[in-house]
Each structure stands twice: as structure tokens, then as C-alpha cells.
Enzyme design. Structure first.
Site, PDB file in Angstrom:
ATOM      1  N   ARG A  93      -6.807  11.220  -6.382  1.00  0.00           N
ATOM      2  CA  ARG A  93      -8.277  10.406  -6.070  1.00  0.00           C
ATOM      3  C   ARG A  93      -9.248  11.076  -6.384  1.00  0.00           C
ATOM      4  O   ARG A  93     -10.483  10.885  -6.835  1.00  0.00           O
ATOM      5  CB  ARG A  93      -8.124   9.603  -4.816  1.00  0.00           C
ATOM      6  CG  ARG A  93      -9.370   8.552  -4.743  1.00  0.00           C
ATOM      7  CD  ARG A  93      -9.115   8.020  -2.924  1.00  0.00           C
ATOM      8  NE  ARG A  93      -9.953   7.036  -2.815  1.00  0.00           N
ATOM      9  CZ  ARG A  93     -11.368   7.394  -2.500  1.00  0.00           C
ATOM     10  NH1 ARG A  93     -11.750   8.936  -2.522  1.00  0.00           N
ATOM     11  NH2 ARG A  93     -12.082   6.422  -2.155  1.00  0.00           N
ATOM     12  N   ARG A 113      -3.730   6.532   0.862  1.00  0.00           N
ATOM     13  CA  ARG A 113      -4.307   7.706   1.284  1.00  0.00           C
ATOM     14  C   ARG A 113      -3.536   8.566   2.431  1.00  0.00           C
ATOM     15  O   ARG A 113      -3.625   9.664   2.516  1.00  0.00           O
ATOM     16  CB  ARG A 113      -5.481   7.404   2.065  1.00  0.00           C
ATOM     17  CG  ARG A 113      -6.894   7.015   1.221  1.00  0.00           C
ATOM     18  CD  ARG A 113      -8.088   6.444   1.707  1.00  0.00           C
ATOM     19  NE  ARG A 113      -7.723   5.119   2.059  1.00  0.00           N
ATOM     20  CZ  ARG A 113      -8.555   4.294   2.647  1.00  0.00           C
ATOM     21  NH1 ARG A 113      -9.717   4.816   2.841  1.00  0.00           N
ATOM     22  NH2 ARG A 113      -8.006   2.994   3.146  1.00  0.00           N
ATOM     23  N   ASP A 127      -6.505  -3.266  -7.514  1.00  0.00           N
ATOM     24  CA  ASP A 127      -6.994  -3.895  -6.579  1.00  0.00           C
ATOM     25  C   ASP A 127      -7.355  -5.384  -6.727  1.00  0.00           C
ATOM     26  O   ASP A 127      -7.375  -5.869  -7.868  1.00  0.00           O
ATOM     27  CB  ASP A 127      -8.406  -3.384  -5.912  1.00  0.00           C
ATOM     28  CG  ASP A 127      -8.650  -3.637  -4.522  1.00  0.00           C
ATOM     29  OD1 ASP A 127      -8.011  -2.883  -3.696  1.00  0.00           O
ATOM     30  OD2 ASP A 127      -9.453  -4.478  -4.196  1.00  0.00           O
ATOM     31  N   ARG A 185       0.937  -1.144  -0.013  1.00  0.00           N
ATOM     32  CA  ARG A 185      -0.037   0.002  -0.146  1.00  0.00           C
ATOM     33  C   ARG A 185       0.929   1.317   0.021  1.00  0.00           C
ATOM     34  O   ARG A 185       0.496   2.416   0.689  1.00  0.00           O
ATOM     35  CB  ARG A 185      -1.051  -0.066   1.198  1.00  0.00           C
ATOM     36  CG  ARG A 185      -2.139  -0.953   1.054  1.00  0.00           C
ATOM     37  CD  ARG A 185      -3.229  -0.400   0.391  1.00  0.00           C
ATOM     38  NE  ARG A 185      -4.081  -1.396   0.038  1.00  0.00           N
ATOM     39  CZ  ARG A 185      -5.273  -1.546   0.581  1.00  0.00           C
ATOM     40  NH1 ARG A 185      -5.517  -0.740   1.620  1.00  0.00           N
ATOM     41  NH2 ARG A 185      -6.121  -2.489   0.409  1.00  0.00           N
ATOM     42  N   TYR A 188     -14.587 -12.180  -0.245  1.00  0.00           N
ATOM     43  CA  TYR A 188     -15.423 -11.150  -0.694  1.00  0.00           C
ATOM     44  C   TYR A 188     -16.514 -11.326  -1.350  1.00  0.00           C
ATOM     45  O   TYR A 188     -17.627 -10.891  -1.574  1.00  0.00           O
ATOM     46  CB  TYR A 188     -14.512 -10.086  -1.220  1.00  0.00           C
ATOM     47  CG  TYR A 188     -13.403  -9.507  -0.394  1.00  0.00           C
ATOM     48  CD1 TYR A 188     -13.748  -8.380   0.321  1.00  0.00           C
ATOM     49  CD2 TYR A 188     -12.273  -9.963  -0.143  1.00  0.00           C
ATOM     50  CE1 TYR A 188     -12.952  -7.707   1.141  1.00  0.00           C
ATOM     51  CE2 TYR A 188     -11.273  -9.362   0.603  1.00  0.00           C
ATOM     52  CZ  TYR A 188     -11.590  -8.559   1.423  1.00  0.00           C
ATOM     53  OH  TYR A 188     -10.714  -7.879   2.215  1.00  0.00           O
TER      54      TYR A 188
HETATM   55  O1  CP3 Z   1       0.205  -1.716  -2.412  1.00  0.00           O
HETATM   56  C1  CP3 Z   1      -0.086  -0.856  -3.345  1.00  0.00           C
HETATM   57  O2  CP3 Z   1       0.190   0.125  -3.236  1.00  0.00           O
HETATM   58  C2  CP3 Z   1      -0.915  -1.326  -4.421  1.00  0.00           C
HETATM   59  C3  CP3 Z   1      -2.151  -1.069  -4.680  1.00  0.00           C
HETATM   60  C4  CP3 Z   1      -3.284  -1.941  -3.690  1.00  0.00           C
HETATM   61  C5  CP3 Z   1      -4.526  -1.554  -3.221  1.00  0.00           C
HETATM   62  N1  CP3 Z   1      -5.192  -2.857  -2.831  1.00  0.00           N
HETATM   63  C6  CP3 Z   1      -5.045  -0.266  -3.456  1.00  0.00           C
HETATM   64  C7  CP3 Z   1      -6.172  -0.056  -2.553  1.00  0.00           C
HETATM   65  C8  CP3 Z   1      -3.103  -3.657  -3.521  1.00  0.00           C
HETATM   66  C9  CP3 Z   1      -2.101  -4.262  -3.786  1.00  0.00           C
HETATM   67  C10 CP3 Z   1      -4.362  -4.054  -2.891  1.00  0.00           C
HETATM   68  C11 CP3 Z   1      -4.598  -5.322  -2.525  1.00  0.00           C
HETATM   69  C12 CP3 Z   1      -5.970  -5.565  -1.597  1.00  0.00           C
HETATM   70  N2  CP3 Z   1      -7.126  -5.088  -1.812  1.00  0.00           N
HETATM   71  C13 CP3 Z   1      -5.942  -6.661  -0.686  1.00  0.00           C
HETATM   72  C14 CP3 Z   1      -4.771  -7.541  -0.271  1.00  0.00           C
HETATM   73  C15 CP3 Z   1      -3.723  -6.887   0.524  1.00  0.00           C
HETATM   74  C16 CP3 Z   1      -4.341  -6.440   1.974  1.00  0.00           C
HETATM   75  O3  CP3 Z   1      -4.366  -5.236   2.141  1.00  0.00           O
HETATM   76  O4  CP3 Z   1      -4.789  -7.331   2.651  1.00  0.00           O
HETATM   77  C17 CP3 Z   1      -7.090  -6.580  -0.202  1.00  0.00           C
HETATM   78  C18 CP3 Z   1      -7.800  -7.506   1.131  1.00  0.00           C
HETATM   79  C19 CP3 Z   1      -8.111  -5.667  -1.061  1.00  0.00           C
HETATM   80  C20 CP3 Z   1      -9.504  -5.329  -0.806  1.00  0.00           C
HETATM   81  C21 CP3 Z   1      -9.691  -3.708  -0.522  1.00  0.00           C
HETATM   82  N3  CP3 Z   1      -9.261  -2.809  -1.334  1.00  0.00           N
HETATM   83  C22 CP3 Z   1     -10.112  -3.412   0.779  1.00  0.00           C
HETATM   84  C23 CP3 Z   1     -10.460  -4.301   1.991  1.00  0.00           C
HETATM   85  C24 CP3 Z   1     -10.335  -1.994   0.746  1.00  0.00           C
HETATM   86  C25 CP3 Z   1     -10.820  -1.071   1.728  1.00  0.00           C
HETATM   87  C26 CP3 Z   1      -9.767  -0.870   2.932  1.00  0.00           C
HETATM   88  C27 CP3 Z   1      -9.264   0.308   2.733  1.00  0.00           C
HETATM   89  O5  CP3 Z   1      -8.043   0.435   2.917  1.00  0.00           O
HETATM   90  O6  CP3 Z   1     -10.178   1.404   2.721  1.00  0.00           O
HETATM   91  C28 CP3 Z   1      -9.531  -1.676  -0.538  1.00  0.00           C
HETATM   92  C29 CP3 Z   1      -9.519  -0.329  -1.238  1.00  0.00           C
HETATM   93  C30 CP3 Z   1      -8.131   0.103  -1.593  1.00  0.00           C
HETATM   94  N4  CP3 Z   1      -7.486  -0.718  -2.225  1.00  0.00           N
HETATM   95  C31 CP3 Z   1      -7.524   1.437  -1.156  1.00  0.00           C
HETATM   96  C32 CP3 Z   1      -6.269   1.261  -1.806  1.00  0.00           C
HETATM   97  C33 CP3 Z   1      -5.362   2.345  -1.968  1.00  0.00           C
HETATM   98  C34 CP3 Z   1      -8.210   2.553  -0.548  1.00  0.00           C
HETATM   99  C35 CP3 Z   1      -9.110   3.135  -1.150  1.00  0.00           C
HETATM  100  C36 CP3 Z   1      -9.200   4.473  -1.379  1.00  0.00           C
HETATM  101  O7  CP3 Z   1      -8.310   5.286  -1.832  1.00  0.00           O
HETATM  102  O8  CP3 Z   1     -10.314   4.876  -0.814  1.00  0.00           O
END
Ligand code: CP3
Length: 360
Positions: free
Chosen positions: A43, A34, A80, A30, A156
Site C-alpha cells: 500500500r 492492514r 472496494d 478483509r 455512502y
Molecule cells: O475482504 C477483502 O479482503 C477484500 C477487499 C475489501 C475491501 N473493502 C478493502 C478495503 C472488501 C470486500 C471491502 C468491502 C467494503 N468496503 C465494505 C463492506 C464490508 C464491510 O467491511 O462492512 C464497506 C462498508 C466498504 C467501505 C469502506 N472501505 C470503508 C468504510 C473503509 C474505511 C474503513 C477502514 O477499514 O479503513 C474502506 C477502506 C478499505 N477497503 C480498506 C481495505 C483493506 C482499508 C484501507 C486502507 O488500506 O487504508
């Protein structure tokens, strides 16, 4: 086939291949997100998380933001893990402060039997982003592609969103395991096609995120998560133009299964912060490299505490080949950009000095 600029910093790929490096390479799960004001601005310009992920130009911009700010040794595709079930027709939305939601989760036998491997053309925006990022990086650092593990995306798909107890998917696991196996087998095929398309588009390493495998019993982990990751890994293209494409497998909470994980054909295992690196290294031997594993919450500590904890993690692994520094899970949106800078700097500074004092 597109040709790309030669790589200027291959430290990350060398560590994954268990070759000597001058310092320990570092990237952070990540790392685009944010906690960075420039991410929040892009974003907002995109409108929503999915509009950002589906726009290759903007996805490239946010992928490179942390590379411009810090001395990171790898970039990771901005996307994602839930793009794959979205392409299967489940209808993905991100609800502010609630996380991901599916409009059409898999609830009964009819839903499950209808599930199919999606046409990869629906995910063209991801592959376009990979190529655009790789071109824009212009050889600065390697680009990592990724996907969710078959089991983690199934969580999911069946729950319809995030869950604290996984009641719906575990009910299916214990009452209709045949249905869950069908979902996992479709997911494994889709995931292999998806990662191979990212590799063809320019990804130089790939990672499987098994965020929820660690919620399973010992028996169920092997049967419902690990065996499907093994199927994915077995189908991946591991070489492009003579370059090896390393595969990293990360089960959060999987520290007790490292021996089994090290035998599914991956090049490296990701570790969360609950596992001791000295012990992990002894358990996996020379079969795989290790990636991790500082506690992401250390970023809420002072500069001195961050630097000291980085040194502890580096000392645990020592100067042997095969370590990529990372957090044990993603960066919190509440981490400060400065704290991330201290961490990256200390990884490079201290890991260089460890190697210098060893050879002196
Ligand atoms: O690592 C990186 O910089 C690459 C981008 C990346 C994202 N999601 C961007 C993202 C990667 C590798 C993921 C993987 C992901 N997505 C996982 C596996 C890794 C982990 O964190 O356990 C999972 C379970 C998801 C599913 C997911 N996506 C969830 C549960 C959420 C909401 C939680 C949150 O943090 O808000 C997301 C959204 C998400 N994916 C964000 C980002 C940067 C935040 C969204 C936003 O900008 O509002």
C-alpha cells in the site's frame, strides 16, 4: 473468453452448493488488509488505497498475500464496494483515519435525477484485476468477486461518507422515498452489470455486502434493502462454461430476517456473530448454505481462546453440508497475523476430526 487452470481446491464452492466436503472451508472478510505487514508495504508503494485498488498488478499482489500466508480456501478480489459510485462521478477519496469521502454526495433532487448507471469501461481496472488474480492463482483456490448492496452504497452516496446515525439518508427515506427508490434502482442495475462483468472476467462466486441493511426497521429492510438485492440476484449470470457461480448475500445485523433473505434466490447467506448457527440452520432449511460467523474480536484473545471459540462455532453447525467458515465481519487492522493463523488451522483440524469421528 480466457481459459484458466483447473481448480485444485473446490471445497469452498462445494460447501456453497451444499455438497459434502472433507473439512469446513474457510476464508475471512478483509483477509487482505492492514493487519498484514506485507499489505502495508504494498500500500505504501502504491501511495494510497485507491491507487492500490486501481493497479491490477498490485491488487493481485495483495489479494494473494493472505493465500500465501495461510491455508485459506478462497481468495477475494482486492477492491472496494465504493468503486461503483466513484464511476458514477461522485468523486471517491479515502481520508487517513476517517474512511471514505465523496466530493459530490447526492443531496437534492437535481443530484438524484442526474444519477445514471455508469459505463462499465470506467471500472475496467476491476475486471482486469479479476482476470489477473485468477491467472496468478493458477487454480490454487477459487476467486470471489463482490459488490456492495444497493442500499449500503446508497448510504455512502447520500451521507457523503461513513455515518453513525444515517440521519441524511433516513431523512430522505421518510420525506422523499421516491428519490431514494430512484437511487436504489440505478444502484441495482449498476451492481448487476458490475458483478456480471466480474463473473465474465473470472470470478467464481460473488458476494453482496449489505453492511448497513441491519440499521433499518423491519418494514424498511424489506422495502429499501432486500427487494433491491433480489433484483440484483435475479439478473446475475449463474453459470459459466458449465460451472455454477454461487451468490452469497450478507446483511450485517440481519439475523432476524433469515427466512426472507433465504428466498431471494441466493445460494448462501452470510451471518454476523450475533446469530446462533444451530438456530439459523433450522430456520433456512435446505434453501441456502450459511457462511460465518465467529466474532472478529476473538482474534484479540489467546491462542487457546481462539481455538476453543472456533470449535464452538463448528459444533454449532455440526457436520451437515453447507457451511463456509468466516468471521461475522471484517478482520480488524489491530488483529495479529499469528492469531489469524491459529483460527484457520483450528477450522481445518477440528472440522476434519468431527467428520472422522462421525464416520468411525
Ligand atoms: O475482504 C477483502 O479482503 C477484500 C477487499 C475489501 C475491501 N473493502 C478493502 C478495503 C472488501 C470486500 C471491502 C468491502 C467494503 N468496503 C465494505 C463492506 C464490508 C464491510 O467491511 O462492512 C464497506 C462498508 C466498504 C467501505 C469502506 N472501505 C470503508 C468504510 C473503509 C474505511 C474503513 C477502514 O477499514 O479503513 C474502506 C477502506 C478499505 N477497503 C480498506 C481495505 C483493506 C482499508 C484501507 C486502507 O488500506 O487504508
Amino acid at each position: 473468453m480466457t481459459t484458466f487452470a483447473p481448480l485444485q481446491n473446490d471445497t469452498f464452492l462445494r460447501a456453497l452448493r451444499r455438497e459434502p466436503t472433507e473439512y469446513t472451508p474457510v476464508w475471512l472478510m478483509r483477509q487482505a488488509g492492514r493487519y498484514l505487514p506485507e499489505y502495508r508495504a504494498t500500500r505504501a508503494q502504491a501511495g494510497s488505497f485507491m491507487q492500490l485498488a486501481q493497479n491490477p498488478e498490485l491488487a493481485t499482489e495483495v489479494t494473494i498475500q493472505p493465500i500465501d500466508r495461510y491455508n485459506l480456501d478462497a481468495a477475494i478480489l482486492f477492491s472496494d464496494i465504493l468503486t461503483v459510485p466513484d464511476a458514477m462521478g461522485l468523486g471517491l477519496r479515502f481520508v487517513e483515519n476517517e474512511g471514505p469521502k465523496f466530493d459530490r454526495p447526492l443531496r437534492d433532487e437535481v443530484d438524484v435525477q442526474r444519477l445514471e448507471v455508469p459505463d462499465m469501461a470506467k471500472l475496467e481496472y476491476v475486471f482486469d484485476a479479476v482476470t489477473k488474480i485468477r491467472k496468478t492463482l493458477n487454480g490454487r483456490v477459487p476467486l470471489i468477486g463482490f459488490a456492495g448492496s444497493p442500499y449500503t452504497i446508497a448510504c455512502y452516496m447520500v451521507e457523503g461518507g461513513s455515518s453513525s446515525d444515517f440521519r441524511t439518508i433516513k431523512s430522505m427515506m421518510y420525506s422523499r422515498p421516491d428519490l431514494l427508490h430512484h437511487i436504489l434502482s440505478v444502484n441495482a442495475h449498476a451492481t448487476a452489470l458490475y458483478l456480471n462483468a466480474q463473473i465474465a472476467a473470472g470470478a467464481q462466486a460473488v458476494m453482496l455486502f449489505d453492511t448497513w441493511g441491519g440499521s433499518l426497521s423491519h418494514q424498511c429492510y424489506q422495502e429499501f434493502s432486500l427487494s433491491y438485492m433480489r433484483q440484483v440476484v435475479a439478473q446475475l449470470n449463474r453459470e459459466v462454461n458449465g460451472e455454477k457461480i454461487p451468490v452469497i448475500v450478507f446483511t450485517k445485523g440481519g439475523g432476524q430476517w433469515l427466512e426472507a433473505m433465504s428466498e431471494i434466490g441466493a445460494d448462501a447467506l452470510g451471518l454476523d456473530w450475533t446469530t446462533n448457527l444451530t438456530q439459523a440452520k433450522a430456520r433456512v432449511g435446505e434453501r441456502v448454505a450459511l457462511q460465518g460467523n465467529i466474532d472478529p474480536s476473538v482474534l484479540f484473545g489467546s491462542e487457546a481462546v481462539i481455538r476453543q471459540t472456533v470449535r464452538q462455532v463448528l459444533d454449532e453447525y455440526g457436520t451437515d453440508v453447507g457451511h463456509v467458515f468466516n468471521l461475522g465481519h471484517g478482520i480488524s487492522q489491530f488483529a495479529t497475523p499469528e492469531s489469524v493463523g491459529f483460527l484457520v488451522d483450528e477450522v481445518h483440524r477440528y472440522s476434519r476430526s468431527m467428520r472422522e469421528s462421525k464416520s468411525a
